[in-house]
Scaffold this motif. Structure first.
Motif, PDB file in Angstrom:
ATOM      1  N   GLU A 175       0.850  -1.196   0.000  1.00  0.00           N
ATOM      2  CA  GLU A 175       0.000   0.000   0.000  1.00  0.00           C
ATOM      3  C   GLU A 175       0.884   1.246   0.000  1.00  0.00           C
ATOM      4  O   GLU A 175       0.408   2.350   0.190  1.00  0.00           O
ATOM      5  N   SER A 197      -3.281  -3.267   4.833  1.00  0.00           N
ATOM      6  CA  SER A 197      -4.726  -3.344   4.588  1.00  0.00           C
ATOM      7  C   SER A 197      -5.010  -4.811   4.278  1.00  0.00           C
ATOM      8  O   SER A 197      -4.085  -5.557   3.989  1.00  0.00           O
ATOM      9  N   GLN A 199      -6.059  -5.985   1.697  1.00  0.00           N
ATOM     10  CA  GLN A 199      -6.262  -5.988   0.246  1.00  0.00           C
ATOM     11  C   GLN A 199      -6.213  -7.371  -0.406  1.00  0.00           C
ATOM     12  O   GLN A 199      -7.132  -7.778  -1.101  1.00  0.00           O
ATOM     13  N   LYS A 202      -8.903  -9.871   0.830  1.00  0.00           N
ATOM     14  CA  LYS A 202     -10.285  -9.648   0.394  1.00  0.00           C
ATOM     15  C   LYS A 202     -10.455 -10.034  -1.071  1.00  0.00           C
ATOM     16  O   LYS A 202     -11.495 -10.544  -1.470  1.00  0.00           O
ATOM     17  N   ARG A 221       0.600   0.896   9.344  1.00  0.00           N
ATOM     18  CA  ARG A 221       1.554   1.460   8.382  1.00  0.00           C
ATOM     19  C   ARG A 221       2.618   2.225   9.150  1.00  0.00           C
ATOM     20  O   ARG A 221       2.300   3.108   9.948  1.00  0.00           O
ATOM     21  N   GLN A 235     -10.125   0.702   9.050  1.00  0.00           N
ATOM     22  CA  GLN A 235     -10.803   0.903   7.773  1.00  0.00           C
ATOM     23  C   GLN A 235     -12.121   0.149   7.766  1.00  0.00           C
ATOM     24  O   GLN A 235     -12.218  -0.933   8.344  1.00  0.00           O
ATOM     25  N   HIS A 446      -2.756   0.988  -5.800  1.00  0.00           N
ATOM     26  CA  HIS A 446      -1.867  -0.149  -5.543  1.00  0.00           C
ATOM     27  C   HIS A 446      -1.855  -0.989  -6.808  1.00  0.00           C
ATOM     28  O   HIS A 446      -2.711  -0.808  -7.682  1.00  0.00           O
ATOM     29  N   GLY A 483     -11.442   5.119  -0.619  1.00  0.00           N
ATOM     30  CA  GLY A 483     -10.855   4.944  -1.943  1.00  0.00           C
ATOM     31  C   GLY A 483     -10.822   3.486  -2.304  1.00  0.00           C
ATOM     32  O   GLY A 483     -10.750   2.614  -1.431  1.00  0.00           O
ATOM     33  N   GLY A 484     -10.914   3.217  -3.574  1.00  0.00           N
ATOM     34  CA  GLY A 484     -10.850   1.828  -4.009  1.00  0.00           C
ATOM     35  C   GLY A 484     -10.789   1.749  -5.511  1.00  0.00           C
ATOM     36  O   GLY A 484     -10.551   2.752  -6.192  1.00  0.00           O
ATOM     37  N   ARG A 487     -10.538  -4.301  -9.620  1.00  0.00           N
ATOM     38  CA  ARG A 487      -9.231  -4.972  -9.576  1.00  0.00           C
ATOM     39  C   ARG A 487      -8.940  -5.698 -10.887  1.00  0.00           C
ATOM     40  O   ARG A 487      -9.853  -6.006 -11.658  1.00  0.00           O
ATOM     41  N   GLY A 528     -13.599  -3.126  -5.041  1.00  0.00           N
ATOM     42  CA  GLY A 528     -13.962  -2.784  -3.671  1.00  0.00           C
ATOM     43  C   GLY A 528     -13.479  -1.413  -3.289  1.00  0.00           C
ATOM     44  O   GLY A 528     -13.094  -0.608  -4.149  1.00  0.00           O
ATOM     45  N   LEU A 529     -13.473  -1.209  -2.001  1.00  0.00           N
ATOM     46  CA  LEU A 529     -13.123   0.113  -1.492  1.00  0.00           C
ATOM     47  C   LEU A 529     -12.900   0.033   0.007  1.00  0.00           C
ATOM     48  O   LEU A 529     -13.325  -0.921   0.656  1.00  0.00           O
ATOM     49  N   ALA A 530     -12.191   1.011   0.534  1.00  0.00           N
ATOM     50  CA  ALA A 530     -12.033   1.104   1.985  1.00  0.00           C
ATOM     51  C   ALA A 530     -12.253   2.551   2.414  1.00  0.00           C
ATOM     52  O   ALA A 530     -11.777   3.482   1.757  1.00  0.00           O
TER      53      ALA A 530
HETATM   54  N1  ASP Z   1      -6.668  -1.362   0.107  1.00  0.00           N
HETATM   55  C1  ASP Z   1      -6.910   0.005  -0.253  1.00  0.00           C
HETATM   56  C2  ASP Z   1      -6.371   0.927   0.863  1.00  0.00           C
HETATM   57  O1  ASP Z   1      -6.104   0.460   1.960  1.00  0.00           O
HETATM   58  C3  ASP Z   1      -8.348   0.303  -0.460  1.00  0.00           C
HETATM   59  C4  ASP Z   1      -8.939  -0.511  -1.558  1.00  0.00           C
HETATM   60  O2  ASP Z   1      -8.447  -0.471  -2.701  1.00  0.00           O
HETATM   61  O3  ASP Z   1      -9.961  -1.182  -1.285  1.00  0.00           O
HETATM   62  O4  ASP Z   1      -6.225   2.124   0.663  1.00  0.00           O
END
Ligand code: ASP
Length: 585
Positions: A175, A197, A199, A202, A221, A235, A446, A483-484, A487, A528-530
């Protein structure tokens, strides 16, 4: 002796008059008025006045002399109507006349007052966090946090999401920050990483057929902290299968609506969308604050013929020129203020600030030298008499950053930001990659973010900078709150993206082999998103720092002042971990 309480402190109203009650809590205030003791007793639900006077037994009157602020007490008594109701207190119609009083616990002298706002330094507050957490502001913030999270869980569960926990002891997720590492005792010389995360897990849950996942997930982090960062944070993390970007954004909006409606009663309305390029051009940043104007105006074409060196040099080097107007500010903006603003933008890499005042259709200050014909510039900026104009010239990233931050700075300084308003927007169509310091490309989100299908062919060509991604950020009041992205769900595309950012097949296999393997076993299209939960709650509470919405936060140097973590450990503990430290203890 502890008796079961009959009521909590905050519930008492006129209807309770005549009741015999048992209440427990902390002595928020103790006043002795010539033998009559007025005590304000507090628990999490609120406060109630307890009176100890001639109606109370002698022993109780004696005991009352020995109590002090923040003692923990049990009071038995009867509820009576107050002679003079206290409108400021929710329970102010009544009071409890004590018939029994027991000190359950006393306290050492308090390091700061906890009944309202405190001017104690933050270090003191964090050292005695249990006292700080008793203060009404923090009680309110943590309560609101609970309500918000409950609303999120409910809305996601209703929409078919399953809450699944993912590991804390895991391996690196890219990340963009440094990992916290945990040494393995069983595998000498090997380390777990704490997740930046969930990521990759999920995404793998999508491959595993879970369709809709969420988690209130702790992330770690290791980066230099700022006011709105913590080494560990929370998150609202989610992932969905068989979805387009619009479908993920709709779920994200439902989360924001649930949080804002439940905790603030606010309907956040339709959320506008803008592209990343639009956001940079008009606001200079990728998380624009839409609560006020002063949007940037692109001037590169208007001033193309300028011979004024700051402009001509910037343009000859491929730079940009843009500016914005501060309405009606000419009268009260002094030279000193312009100098301070100039220093401000220099911190973002701008060479200087071309400022001017509009006066009788002409310009004053350095802005006058930009064009011989001031009228053209004034018109392009949309400025009028009495306005201030601020212009920047130079390389695009510096001009965007300098003028973008200055726009917010000026708005704060001139009190142009309305209180209590929430301005949301989506920023979409981010560039997939940005240039890294070493001339390579690095992903803006990412590396599992999908490029737009139509840009796939640009991967690995000299047009990497033109590739847009299927990413989206949700912004509120100038902060990115979520943000997300959609994928990459195909192994070959994922390998090409990793390759394009300089991660070859061997390295990819070593670092993310498990993800690539999973993608090769029937991966559904997914996205997705967080949400940054702490930041959302801070905005909802009007808190300046996310430390005020986290029960046990760390300082900006990543320390917990209450527990004194991190700390040295006995060398024997390091030995079993096969670790020797080179730091001075
Ligand atoms: N994993 C991303 C973050 O922690 C969020 C995402 O793309 O779902 O910022």
């Amino acid at each position: 002796m502890l008796s079961p309480r009959t009521h909590t402190c905050g519930v008492f109203r006129a209807q309770h008059v005549g009741a015999d009650v048992v209440v427990q809590g902390w002595a928020q205030r103790v006043r002795d008025r010539g033998g009559v003791v007025f005590l304000v007793l507090r628990d999490r639900t609120g406060t109630v006045q307890v009176t100890i006077d001639e109606r109370s037994p002698e022993a109780v009157r004696e005991a009352a002399k020995r109590i002090a602020q923040e003692y923990v007490l049990q009071v038995k008594g009867s509820v009576v109507e107050r002679y003079k109701p206290n409108e400021e207190m929710q329970t102010g119609a009544v009071e409890i006349v004590a018939t029994d009083l027991e000190v359950l616990s006393s306290t050492r002298p308090l390091p700061f007052s906890i009944s309202g706002e405190t001017d104690a330094g933050e270090d003191t507050r964090l050292t005695y966090r249990y006292l700080d957490l008793r203060r009404p502001t923090l009680q309110h913030n943590l309560r609101l946090r609970h309500d918000a999270v409950l609303a999120v869980r409910n809305t996601l569960s209703e929409q078919g999401f399953l809450e699944v926990e993912t590991p804390i002891l895991t391996r690196a997720t890219p990340e963009g920050a440094r990992d916290y590492l945990v040494p393995s005792r069983v595998h000498p010389g090997q380390f777990y990483a704490l997740p930046q995360s969930p990521q990759l897990f999920k995404q793998i849950l999508m491959v595993a057929g879970y369709d809709r996942y969420f988690q209130i997930a702790r992330c770690f982090r290791d980066e230099d902290l700022r006011a709105d960062r913590q080494p560990e944070f929370t998150q609202i993390d989610l992932e969905m299968s068989f979805v387009t970007r619009d479908m993920v954004m709709a779920v994200a909006e439902s989360i924001a609506r649930a949080m804002w409606h439940t905790t603030r009663g606010v309907d956040i309305g339709d959320i506008p969308r803008m592209t990343w390029h639009e956001s940079m051009a008009r606001y200079g940043v990728d998380a624009p604050d839409l609560r006020f104007g002063m949007t940037h105006v692109e001037l590169t074409v208007t001033v193309a013929a300028s011979t004024f060196p700051p402009i001509a040099n910037a343009l000859s080097e491929g730079g940009i020129v843009k500016g914005f107007v501060v309405e009606g500010a000419a009268g009260d903006t002094s030279r000193k203020v312009f100098d301070a603003w100039t220093t401000f933008v220099r911190n973002y890499g701008m060479g200087g600030l071309l400022w001017g005042k509009v006066d009788g259709g002409d310009l004053t200050g350095p802005a006058k030298k930009v064009l011989d014909d001031a009228g053209t510039l004034i018109d392009a900026l949309g400025a009028s008499d009495g306005d201030v104009v601020l212009i920047g010239a130079g390389d695009a990233p510096s001009v965007h950053a300098g003028l973008g931050r200055l726009r917010v700075h000026v708005a704060k300084e001139r009190a142009l930001i309305p209180e209590g308003e929430f301005a949301f927007c989506w920023v979409v169509d981010f560039p997939m990659f940005e240039p890294a310091d070493d001339g390579a490309w690095t992903p803006m989100h990412h590396p599992f973010t999908a490029p737009r299908a139509e840009d796939l062919e640009l991967l690995g060509t000299d047009r990497m900078g033109d590739i847009l991604s299927d990413a989206y950020d949700l912004v509120c009041n100038g902060s990115e709150i979520g943000g997300g992205s959609i994928r990459i769900h195909r192994e070959d595309v994922q390998a090409r993206v990793l390759d394009a950012i300089g991660i070859d097949a061997d390295e990819a296999k070593a670092r993310f082999g498990f993800l690539l393997d999973a993608l090769a076993h029937g991966a559904p299209p997914h996205g997705g998103l967080a949400f940054g939960l702490d930041r959302c709650i801070a905005i909802l509470c009007g808190a300046d720092s996310i430390r005020d919405v986290i029960a046990f936060p760390k300082t900006t140097s990543a320390q917990c002042l209450m527990t004194d973590a991190p700390d040295v450990v006995p060398s024997a503990d390091l030995d079993v971990l096969h670790i020797a430290t080179t730091a001075e203890g």
